[in-house]
Design a protein around this motif. Structure first.
Motif, short mmCIF file in Angstrom:
data_model
loop_
_atom_site.label_atom_id
_atom_site.label_comp_id
_atom_site.label_asym_id
_atom_site.label_seq_id
_atom_site.Cartn_x
_atom_site.Cartn_y
_atom_site.Cartn_z
N GLY A 1 -20.53 4.11 18.66
CA GLY A 1 -20.72 3.12 17.86
C GLY A 1 -19.75 3.02 16.74
O GLY A 1 -19.71 2.13 15.88
N VAL A 2 -19.02 4.42 16.45
CA VAL A 2 -18.25 4.34 15.22
C VAL A 2 -17.07 3.30 15.33
O VAL A 2 -16.48 2.80 16.25
CB VAL A 2 -17.34 5.76 15.13
CG1 VAL A 2 -16.15 5.61 14.08
CG2 VAL A 2 -18.24 6.62 15.10
N ARG A 3 -17.12 2.38 14.22
CA ARG A 3 -16.26 1.23 14.14
C ARG A 3 -14.93 1.58 13.69
O ARG A 3 -13.97 0.92 14.06
CB ARG A 3 -16.76 0.26 13.09
CG ARG A 3 -18.31 -0.57 13.85
CD ARG A 3 -17.66 -1.51 15.02
NE ARG A 3 -18.80 -1.64 15.75
CZ ARG A 3 -18.81 -1.71 16.89
NH1 ARG A 3 -17.79 -1.56 17.73
NH2 ARG A 3 -19.94 -2.16 17.66
N SER A 4 -14.70 2.67 12.83
CA SER A 4 -13.48 2.80 12.05
C SER A 4 -13.25 4.18 11.59
O SER A 4 -14.13 4.82 11.21
CB SER A 4 -13.15 1.74 10.83
OG SER A 4 -11.80 1.99 10.35
N ILE A 5 -11.88 4.81 11.85
CA ILE A 5 -11.81 6.08 11.94
C ILE A 5 -10.46 6.13 10.84
O ILE A 5 -9.52 5.50 11.35
CB ILE A 5 -11.60 7.00 12.93
CG1 ILE A 5 -13.00 7.17 13.64
CG2 ILE A 5 -11.19 8.22 12.59
CD1 ILE A 5 -12.98 7.73 14.81
N THR A 6 -10.38 6.82 9.72
CA THR A 6 -9.04 7.01 8.90
C THR A 6 -8.70 8.27 9.27
O THR A 6 -9.56 9.38 8.97
CB THR A 6 -9.25 6.85 7.38
OG1 THR A 6 -9.70 5.30 7.43
CG2 THR A 6 -7.98 6.92 6.66
N PHE B 1 -15.48 6.72 8.90
CA PHE B 1 -15.13 7.99 8.41
C PHE B 1 -13.81 8.40 8.26
O PHE B 1 -12.95 7.84 9.10
CB PHE B 1 -16.17 9.11 9.07
CG PHE B 1 -15.84 9.63 10.49
CD1 PHE B 1 -14.91 10.65 10.63
CD2 PHE B 1 -16.47 9.00 11.57
CE1 PHE B 1 -14.52 10.92 11.84
CE2 PHE B 1 -16.07 9.40 12.92
CZ PHE B 1 -15.06 10.37 13.22
N ASN B 2 -13.48 9.32 7.53
CA ASN B 2 -12.26 9.96 7.37
C ASN B 2 -12.34 11.21 8.27
O ASN B 2 -13.20 12.00 8.06
CB ASN B 2 -11.80 10.04 6.23
CG ASN B 2 -11.08 8.87 5.35
OD1 ASN B 2 -11.82 7.87 5.52
ND2 ASN B 2 -10.47 9.17 4.37
N THR B 3 -11.12 11.68 8.69
CA THR B 3 -11.13 12.98 9.36
C THR B 3 -9.40 13.61 9.45
O THR B 3 -8.59 12.74 9.24
CB THR B 3 -11.23 12.89 10.91
OG1 THR B 3 -11.48 14.27 11.37
CG2 THR B 3 -10.69 11.91 11.87
N ASN B 4 -9.49 14.97 9.67
CA ASN B 4 -8.09 15.40 9.67
C ASN B 4 -7.55 15.30 10.85
O ASN B 4 -6.38 15.69 11.36
CB ASN B 4 -7.95 16.83 8.96
CG ASN B 4 -8.88 17.76 9.51
OD1 ASN B 4 -9.22 17.80 10.62
ND2 ASN B 4 -9.30 18.72 8.60
N ALA B 5 -8.59 14.92 11.81
CA ALA B 5 -8.34 15.04 13.25
C ALA B 5 -7.93 16.38 14.09
O ALA B 5 -7.52 16.23 15.26
CB ALA B 5 -7.13 13.81 13.71
N THR B 6 -7.92 17.21 13.50
CA THR B 6 -7.72 18.35 14.00
C THR B 6 -8.79 19.04 15.38
O THR B 6 -8.55 19.80 15.98
CB THR B 6 -7.94 19.73 13.01
OG1 THR B 6 -9.11 19.68 12.34
CG2 THR B 6 -6.42 19.47 12.06
N LEU B 7 -9.98 18.39 15.13
CA LEU B 7 -11.18 18.71 15.92
C LEU B 7 -11.43 17.49 17.29
O LEU B 7 -12.17 17.55 17.63
CB LEU B 7 -12.38 19.00 15.10
CG LEU B 7 -12.28 20.25 14.19
CD1 LEU B 7 -13.53 20.27 13.31
CD2 LEU B 7 -12.04 21.65 14.85
#
Length: 177
Positions: free
Chosen positions: A100-105, A81-87
């Motif tokens: 188990g998340v494999r990849s974060i953008t 998933f993609n996130t703005n990472a503010t949270l």
């Protein structure tokens, strides 16, 4: 693609969510992907290779995101998933890795607070950097998720791209695109 949130906590200068009327709360579109809908789709999970848990909204506004990720990854599905990472904080980074998340953008459009905050309206650069560092630390500890950065190049920020590549590498990220 599962658009797990049709809302965002930011108002970024270039984002379509600001002008796409389907995302206006008055449009009647559900704000989050419900657990009931997710359950109805569960029979298809064994056939999936990868699931992207995002759309235009901020996925971490959906409180069920870690559970959705766990249920998919338990079926052998790669979760991205993609996130703005503010949270993101240390606890959330751990929950995402454990699920188990494999990849974060991470969507980030500046290497300085001044540039970043002018584009990502409503965000605080240092707070986002704390979240990014937490994701990098969780990735090192668990072996996943991998993390990369997504950068929307504009006249106001392209000069910061080399510094952003450095920030990504320092935080444990693998790429900037």
């Amino acid at each position: 693609f599962f658009e797990v949130s049709a809302r965002c906590n930011l108002r970024c200068r270039m984002c379509a969510i600001n002008c796409d009327t389907r995302y206006d709360p008055a449009a009647g579109r559900p704000a989050i992907f419900s657990p009931e809908l997710f359950e109805r789709l569960e029979p298809a999970f064994p056939t999936l290779l990868r699931a992207y848990l995002f759309g235009l909204g901020e996925p971490l506004l959906n409180p069920h995101l870690p559970e959705f990720a766990r249920r998919l990854s338990d079926e052998g599905v790669e979760v991205w998933f993609n996130t703005n990472a503010t949270l993101v904080d240390g606890a959330m980074a751990e929950r995402l890795a454990a699920s188990g998340v494999r990849s974060i953008t991470v969507s980030i459009d500046g290497a300085t607070a001044r540039t970043y905050e002018a584009i990502r309206r409503g965000a605080k650069f240092e707070r986002v950097m704390e979240g990014i560092r937490a994701l990098g630390e969780a990735g090192r500890k668990w072996g996943h998720p991998s993390m990369d950065f997504s950068f929307v190049a504009m006249a106001s920020n392209f000069h910061e791209l080399p510094a952003l590549v450095e920030l990504c590498a320092d935080a444990g990220g693998t790429a900037v695109h």
